[in-house]
Design an enzyme around this catalytic site. Structure first.
Site, mmCIF file in Angstrom:
data_model
loop_
_atom_site.group_PDB
_atom_site.id
_atom_site.type_symbol
_atom_site.label_atom_id
_atom_site.label_comp_id
_atom_site.label_asym_id
_atom_site.label_seq_id
_atom_site.Cartn_x
_atom_site.Cartn_y
_atom_site.Cartn_z
ATOM 1 N N GLU A 161 71.031 37.102 54.170
ATOM 2 C CA GLU A 161 71.829 38.418 54.208
ATOM 3 C C GLU A 161 72.677 37.940 55.581
ATOM 4 O O GLU A 161 72.455 38.798 56.753
ATOM 5 C CB GLU A 161 71.258 39.790 54.295
ATOM 6 C CG GLU A 161 72.115 41.020 54.213
ATOM 7 C CD GLU A 161 71.299 42.006 54.320
ATOM 8 O OE1 GLU A 161 70.042 42.124 54.547
ATOM 9 O OE2 GLU A 161 71.981 43.101 54.255
ATOM 10 N N HIS A 183 69.926 39.601 48.187
ATOM 11 C CA HIS A 183 71.470 39.394 48.865
ATOM 12 C C HIS A 183 71.893 37.776 48.624
ATOM 13 O O HIS A 183 72.689 37.611 47.947
ATOM 14 C CB HIS A 183 71.653 39.674 50.298
ATOM 15 C CG HIS A 183 71.559 41.011 50.421
ATOM 16 N ND1 HIS A 183 72.446 41.835 49.963
ATOM 17 C CD2 HIS A 183 70.536 41.763 50.975
ATOM 18 C CE1 HIS A 183 72.246 43.212 50.429
ATOM 19 N NE2 HIS A 183 71.148 43.213 51.128
HETATM 20 ZN ZN LIG Z 1 68.020 45.495 51.134
#
Ligand SMILES: [Zn+2]
Ligand SMILES: *[C@@H]1O[C@H](CO)[C@@H](O)[C@H](O)[C@H]1NC(C)=O
Ligand SMILES: *[C@@H]1O[C@H](CO)[C@@H](O)[C@H](O)[C@H]1NC(C)=O
Length: 502
Positions: A352, A377
């Protein structure tokens, strides 16, 4: 693997063929074939649609074309500005009705709308409020006047304060502002990732005093399931730190109490809503902790999973990757289960970040080395070819949370989200919402909209949506027999959705 090899040979043969036979002009039939082959690789590219589904698909395509030619195009602008546009979109309205399967990446402290926290929870008796020197807010339910704590000297009874304030609606709106990231001017107010993350952590702390009050926690969690159910979601995997909860008289409950409460409320909810499959917890600890603390947390998680095998799905590390310890930093702690010969499934947030090449950027490969079940992510995955190969081979799905990535400033125009590459090649993927209350979403429909209209573009079709929904059950932590149950329940809802919308 075999299929893609065949495809490669076909492409090669096709290219040879058109070079030999034509005079510079590519053969239209071959062109058509190549295009179809390419399209078949995308998410949902191999899903065969029934006649009824094809009809809905054509309709959906026409709607999407209209939307894409309109200005402004919602996925291209910040979600806080796009939200009212999306709410008017016919594609969005259809997505709301669509059975979307499971929500696999949501954090417990941002499960329920801030609106409900303020308009319902802060109106309960004995709720105290305090404003800190840096103008953040704290809440505490207490029998008596609370002592100074958490940077707070002066606690006021909310009921008394409201009675004194002329405009309670404006006051409540200001409280909501403390609990979400929403603002009319996101670009001005959040010039950098640092600024938006600071507000993010503040909002978490502000909500904690409300949510961790034991009686609130039950209602809060039930309400969260209601919001998901209302958005046609049938199963949840919730990341939670299992924070200790407190009673009015100051009694503190431990993690086990929180886990049991979660279990009981889930049971009650599924009894009230037989078309809801259930929920499980991914125990999460903050990456700001020390290695020793994470070790202790992992030992705890192993025990809790043993005691609550139906409830505990596994373990994750949360908090901003760019400022916390990397997975490799915690390696001694994370290898504990393997050392002890026990299984503790991991569901790591990884990649992320947009800091390519940094230590944080290596989290994706480390997550795979620690046998992660899914990748939270995976924003950085598209430029890690080896990690990408591994995750595809091992069926490790990426949990794509488009709105989160936009609000936390990894990407501004969602058409440019790196997951466009992953979708084009049919990488294992599910859609989720990460922190719905902080971003002002509810359920998964907003994120599905962004993935379907913005990231997937015109290529994404009803087959894409179908595969994404099916994936959410396929890549869940449920045991095989419950996956079958879930799949059958979902199929029934899906068939009804198709016939209701023809
Ligand atoms: Zn999260
Ligand atoms: C607050 O929420 C609870 C539980 O969801 C509900 O029973 C109650 O009616 C709500 N109260 C108000 C004032 O909305
Ligand atoms: C990951 O899985 C492999 C193969 O099952 C196993 O040999 C290895 O010990 C696992 N690693 C960790 C850190 O759990």
């Amino acid at each position: 693997m075999l299929i893609s090899l065949c495809q490669a040979v076909l492409v090669y043969v096709a290219l040879l063929w058109f070079v030999r036979v034509t005079d510079g002009m590519p053969d239209p039939t071959q062109r058509d074939l190549l295009m179809r082959q390419e399209a078949s690789r995308q998410t949902g590219g191999r899903v065969t649609l029934t006649a009824a589904e094809q009809k809905l698909d054509s309709y959906l395509r026409r709607l999407k074309e209209q939307e894409m030619s309109a200005a402004p195009f919602p996925p291209a602008v910040h979600f806080f500005k796009a939200k009212p546009l999306i709410q008017k979109s016919p594609v969005f309205k259809l997505l709301q009705k669509m059975p979307k399967g499971a929500a696999l990446h949501i954090h417990s402290s941002s499960l329920v709308s801030a609106e409900w926290l303020v308009r319902n929870v802060t109106y309960r008796p004995r709720c105290y409020i305090c404003f800190t020197w840096d103008n953040s807010v704290r809440f505490l339910f207490s029998e008596r006047q609370p002592f100074p704590r958490w940077d707070c000297f002066y606690w006021q009874l909310l009921q008394t304060l409201r009675a004194r304030i002329g405009d309670p609606t404006a006051f409540d709106n200001s409280l909501i502002q403390h609990l979400t990231l929403f603002t009319e001017d996101p670009d001005g107010e959040y010039p950098s990732q640092d600024v938006v993350w600071e507000k993010f952590e503040k909002a978490f702390i502000a909500a904690a005093g409300l949510i961790t009050h034991a009686p609130v926690l039950r209602d809060y969690y039930y309400k969260g399931l209601e919001e998901l159910h209302h958005d046609n979601i049938m199963y949840l995997e919730l990341r939670s730190g299992l924070s200790r909860s407190y009673e009015l008289d100051g009694t503190i409950h431990d993690k086990v109490w929180t886990l049991k409460t979660f279990q009981e409320v889930t049971k009650k909810f599924t009894a009230d809503h037989p078309d809801f499959l259930g929920a499980r917890i991914i125990i999460s600890v903050h990456r700001a902790l020390t290695v020793t603390e994470v070790k202790a947390a992992i030992k705890d998680a192993i025990q809790l999973q043993k005691d609550f095998p139906d409830v505990v799905a596994g373990f994750d590390m949360v908090g901003r990757e760019d400022s916390g310890g990397t997975l490799w930093y915690f390696r001694e702690a994370l290898s504990l289960p393997a050392q002890l010969g026990v299984t503790l499934p991991y569901f790591f947030h990884a990649g992320e970040t947009d800091d390519e090449g940094s230590n944080v950027d290596q989290n994706i490969l480390d997550a795979l080395l620690f046998n992660t079940t899914r990748i939270g992510h995976g924003f950085a995955l598209a430029h890690h070819p080896l990690a990408k190969e591994l995750s595809r081979k091992r069926n490790v799905a990426v949990e794509l949370c488009p709105i989160s990535n936009q609000v936390l400033k990894l990407v501004s125009d969602l058409r440019n989200h790196p997951a466009a590459v992953l979708m084009a090649e049919g990488h294992p993927m599910v859609i989720s919402s990460d922190d719905p209350s902080l971003f002002g979403t509810a359920g998964l429909s907003y994120d599905f909209y962004q993935a379907f209209v913005g990231i997937g573009g015109l290529k994404a079709n009803l087959g894409t949506l179908k595969e994404l929904a099916v994936n959410s059950i396929r890549y869940s932590s449920l045991p095989a027999h419950l996956k079958d149950t879930g799949q059958a329940m979902w199929q029934k809802k899906w068939d009804a959705f198709i016939s209701d919308n023809l």
